[in-house]
Design a protein around this motif. Sequence first.
Motif, PDB file in Angstrom:
ATOM      1  N   ASP A   5       0.808  -1.221   0.000  1.00  0.00           N
ATOM      2  CA  ASP A   5       0.000   0.000   0.000  1.00  0.00           C
ATOM      3  C   ASP A   5       0.842   1.273   0.000  1.00  0.00           C
ATOM      4  O   ASP A   5       0.292   2.365   0.038  1.00  0.00           O
ATOM      5  N   THR A   6       2.173   1.145  -0.042  1.00  0.00           N
ATOM      6  CA  THR A   6       3.054   2.302  -0.091  1.00  0.00           C
ATOM      7  C   THR A   6       3.314   2.669  -1.550  1.00  0.00           C
ATOM      8  O   THR A   6       3.663   1.795  -2.352  1.00  0.00           O
ATOM      9  N   PRO A   7       3.120   3.949  -1.911  1.00  0.00           N
ATOM     10  CA  PRO A   7       3.389   4.349  -3.293  1.00  0.00           C
ATOM     11  C   PRO A   7       4.825   3.999  -3.708  1.00  0.00           C
ATOM     12  O   PRO A   7       5.762   4.127  -2.915  1.00  0.00           O
ATOM     13  N   LEU A   8       4.964   3.548  -4.935  1.00  0.00           N
ATOM     14  CA  LEU A   8       6.267   3.165  -5.456  1.00  0.00           C
ATOM     15  C   LEU A   8       7.049   4.395  -5.910  1.00  0.00           C
ATOM     16  O   LEU A   8       6.461   5.340  -6.430  1.00  0.00           O
ATOM     17  N   PRO A   9       8.390   4.355  -5.761  1.00  0.00           N
ATOM     18  CA  PRO A   9       9.195   5.435  -6.338  1.00  0.00           C
ATOM     19  C   PRO A   9       9.105   5.361  -7.872  1.00  0.00           C
ATOM     20  O   PRO A   9       8.793   4.298  -8.435  1.00  0.00           O
ATOM     21  N   PRO A  10       9.358   6.464  -8.571  1.00  0.00           N
ATOM     22  CA  PRO A  10       9.146   6.519 -10.022  1.00  0.00           C
ATOM     23  C   PRO A  10       9.792   5.380 -10.827  1.00  0.00           C
ATOM     24  O   PRO A  10       9.138   4.820 -11.716  1.00  0.00           O
ATOM     25  N   ASP A  11      11.033   5.011 -10.545  1.00  0.00           N
ATOM     26  CA  ASP A  11      11.677   3.948 -11.324  1.00  0.00           C
ATOM     27  C   ASP A  11      11.017   2.595 -11.085  1.00  0.00           C
ATOM     28  O   ASP A  11      10.801   1.824 -12.029  1.00  0.00           O
ATOM     29  N   ALA A  12      10.673   2.295  -9.849  1.00  0.00           N
ATOM     30  CA  ALA A  12      10.010   1.023  -9.549  1.00  0.00           C
ATOM     31  C   ALA A  12       8.608   1.005 -10.157  1.00  0.00           C
ATOM     32  O   ALA A  12       8.163  -0.009 -10.703  1.00  0.00           O
ATOM     33  N   LEU A  13       7.913   2.141 -10.090  1.00  0.00           N
ATOM     34  CA  LEU A  13       6.582   2.237 -10.689  1.00  0.00           C
ATOM     35  C   LEU A  13       6.664   2.009 -12.194  1.00  0.00           C
ATOM     36  O   LEU A  13       5.867   1.262 -12.767  1.00  0.00           O
ATOM     37  N   ALA A  14       7.641   2.623 -12.830  1.00  0.00           N
ATOM     38  CA  ALA A  14       7.797   2.458 -14.286  1.00  0.00           C
ATOM     39  C   ALA A  14       8.015   0.992 -14.649  1.00  0.00           C
ATOM     40  O   ALA A  14       7.437   0.488 -15.618  1.00  0.00           O
ATOM     41  N   ARG A  15       8.824   0.286 -13.876  1.00  0.00           N
ATOM     42  CA  ARG A  15       9.056  -1.142 -14.148  1.00  0.00           C
ATOM     43  C   ARG A  15       7.769  -1.947 -13.994  1.00  0.00           C
ATOM     44  O   ARG A  15       7.463  -2.805 -14.807  1.00  0.00           O
ATOM     45  N   LEU A  17       4.655  -0.803 -14.241  1.00  0.00           N
ATOM     46  CA  LEU A  17       3.709  -0.415 -15.279  1.00  0.00           C
ATOM     47  C   LEU A  17       4.085  -1.019 -16.634  1.00  0.00           C
ATOM     48  O   LEU A  17       3.205  -1.284 -17.457  1.00  0.00           O
ATOM     49  N   THR A  18       5.378  -1.278 -16.844  1.00  0.00           N
ATOM     50  CA  THR A  18       5.801  -1.987 -18.054  1.00  0.00           C
ATOM     51  C   THR A  18       5.165  -3.371 -18.085  1.00  0.00           C
ATOM     52  O   THR A  18       4.756  -3.861 -19.148  1.00  0.00           O
ATOM     53  N   GLU A  19       5.033  -4.007 -16.939  1.00  0.00           N
ATOM     54  CA  GLU A  19       4.361  -5.308 -16.867  1.00  0.00           C
ATOM     55  C   GLU A  19       2.902  -5.181 -17.305  1.00  0.00           C
ATOM     56  O   GLU A  19       2.365  -6.081 -17.970  1.00  0.00           O
ATOM     57  N   VAL A  20       2.266  -4.071 -16.960  1.00  0.00           N
ATOM     58  CA  VAL A  20       0.882  -3.841 -17.373  1.00  0.00           C
ATOM     59  C   VAL A  20       0.819  -3.710 -18.892  1.00  0.00           C
ATOM     60  O   VAL A  20      -0.013  -4.346 -19.547  1.00  0.00           O
ATOM     61  N   TYR A  21       1.698  -2.887 -19.476  1.00  0.00           N
ATOM     62  CA  TYR A  21       1.731  -2.745 -20.938  1.00  0.00           C
ATOM     63  C   TYR A  21       1.949  -4.094 -21.616  1.00  0.00           C
ATOM     64  O   TYR A  21       1.353  -4.378 -22.652  1.00  0.00           O
ATOM     65  N   ASP A  22       2.819  -4.902 -21.029  1.00  0.00           N
ATOM     66  CA  ASP A  22       3.109  -6.213 -21.615  1.00  0.00           C
ATOM     67  C   ASP A  22       1.877  -7.116 -21.643  1.00  0.00           C
ATOM     68  O   ASP A  22       1.788  -8.020 -22.465  1.00  0.00           O
ATOM     69  N   LEU A  23       0.922  -6.886 -20.765  1.00  0.00           N
ATOM     70  CA  LEU A  23      -0.328  -7.659 -20.754  1.00  0.00           C
ATOM     71  C   LEU A  23      -1.440  -7.008 -21.574  1.00  0.00           C
ATOM     72  O   LEU A  23      -2.262  -7.700 -22.170  1.00  0.00           O
ATOM     73  N   VAL A  24      -1.465  -5.683 -21.611  1.00  0.00           N
ATOM     74  CA  VAL A  24      -2.549  -4.979 -22.290  1.00  0.00           C
ATOM     75  C   VAL A  24      -2.529  -5.250 -23.798  1.00  0.00           C
ATOM     76  O   VAL A  24      -3.589  -5.465 -24.393  1.00  0.00           O
ATOM     77  N   GLY A  25      -1.361  -5.273 -24.413  1.00  0.00           N
ATOM     78  CA  GLY A  25      -1.282  -5.523 -25.859  1.00  0.00           C
ATOM     79  C   GLY A  25      -1.891  -6.863 -26.237  1.00  0.00           C
ATOM     80  O   GLY A  25      -2.824  -6.921 -27.050  1.00  0.00           O
ATOM     81  N   PRO A  26      -1.386  -7.977 -25.674  1.00  0.00           N
ATOM     82  CA  PRO A  26      -1.980  -9.278 -25.997  1.00  0.00           C
ATOM     83  C   PRO A  26      -3.458  -9.369 -25.602  1.00  0.00           C
ATOM     84  O   PRO A  26      -4.257  -9.983 -26.316  1.00  0.00           O
ATOM     85  N   LEU A  27      -3.831  -8.763 -24.487  1.00  0.00           N
ATOM     86  CA  LEU A  27      -5.233  -8.768 -24.067  1.00  0.00           C
ATOM     87  C   LEU A  27      -6.102  -8.100 -25.132  1.00  0.00           C
ATOM     88  O   LEU A  27      -7.125  -8.638 -25.539  1.00  0.00           O
ATOM     89  N   TYR A  28      -5.669  -6.941 -25.600  1.00  0.00           N
ATOM     90  CA  TYR A  28      -6.430  -6.215 -26.616  1.00  0.00           C
ATOM     91  C   TYR A  28      -6.543  -7.049 -27.895  1.00  0.00           C
ATOM     92  O   TYR A  28      -7.631  -7.179 -28.459  1.00  0.00           O
ATOM     93  N   ARG A  29      -5.431  -7.613 -28.353  1.00  0.00           N
ATOM     94  CA  ARG A  29      -5.456  -8.391 -29.594  1.00  0.00           C
ATOM     95  C   ARG A  29      -6.325  -9.640 -29.462  1.00  0.00           C
ATOM     96  O   ARG A  29      -7.086  -9.973 -30.373  1.00  0.00           O
ATOM     97  N   ARG A  30      -6.252 -10.323 -28.332  1.00  0.00           N
ATOM     98  CA  ARG A  30      -7.104 -11.511 -28.132  1.00  0.00           C
ATOM     99  C   ARG A  30      -8.575 -11.128 -28.055  1.00  0.00           C
ATOM    100  O   ARG A  30      -9.437 -11.821 -28.601  1.00  0.00           O
ATOM    101  N   ALA A  31      -8.869 -10.033 -27.369  1.00  0.00           N
ATOM    102  CA  ALA A  31     -10.261  -9.579 -27.276  1.00  0.00           C
ATOM    103  C   ALA A  31     -10.771  -9.199 -28.663  1.00  0.00           C
ATOM    104  O   ALA A  31     -11.906  -9.533 -29.031  1.00  0.00           O
ATOM    105  N   GLN A  32      -9.937  -8.538 -29.449  1.00  0.00           N
ATOM    106  CA  GLN A  32     -10.339  -8.154 -30.793  1.00  0.00           C
ATOM    107  C   GLN A  32     -10.612  -9.392 -31.647  1.00  0.00           C
ATOM    108  O   GLN A  32     -11.614  -9.460 -32.353  1.00  0.00           O
ATOM    109  N   ARG A  33      -9.742 -10.399 -31.565  1.00  0.00           N
ATOM    110  CA  ARG A  33      -9.962 -11.646 -32.313  1.00  0.00           C
ATOM    111  C   ARG A  33     -11.245 -12.332 -31.849  1.00  0.00           C
ATOM    112  O   ARG A  33     -12.005 -12.865 -32.646  1.00  0.00           O
TER     113      ARG A  33
END
Length: 157
Positions: A5-15, A17-33
Motif C-alpha cells: 500500500d506504499t506508493p512506489l518510487p518513479p523507477d520502480a513504478l515504471a518497471r 507499469l511496463t508489466e501492465v503494458y506487456d499484458l494490455v497488448g496481448p489482451l487487446y489483440r485476443r479480445a479483438q480476435r
Amino acid sequence: MKDIDTPLPPDALARRLTEVYDLVGPLYRRAQRSVEQGLTADGPSVGVRAVLALLHRNGPMTVPQMGRAQAISRQFVQRMVNDGVDRGLMESVPNPAHRRSSLIRLTDGGRAAITDVLDQEHLLLREVGGDLTDGDVTTCLRVLGAMLTALDHVDDA
C-alpha cells in the motif's frame, strides 16, 4: 516484506507499469480476435462495433468527439461511421451546437446489433473467474486510467 500500500518510487513504478503494458497488448489483440470470431459475416466490423459501443455508452456524438474518445484519427472514425450508416446501424442528425459537425446516433438496428454483441461479450467475460473482487477491478481501472492520462500529450504531437 513489501508494503503493497506504499506508493512506489518513479523507477520502480515504471518497471511495474511496463508489466501492465506487456499484458494490455496481448489482451487487446485476443479480445479483438474474439469479437471478430463472434461477429457474423454480414455483421459489423470490429471498427464499426467500437463506434456502436461508444454511441451506446455515450449517446449521440460527433466524429471528432469519437476520435478523441478512442484516441484514433477522425478519418478512421468517419470511415467506420460511413460503413455503419450504409448498414443502417447509425444515422447523422443535425447538431444544434455546431452546424458543420453532425451528431451521429444509433438507429434501432444499431442498438439491437450492439446489444447483441455486448451480450455475447458479457457471457465470455463471465468466465474470467480468478476470485477477482470489486476492489481489484476498481484498482485496475484506476491504474489504466492513470496510464492513459499520462499519455494524453502523445496525441497532441
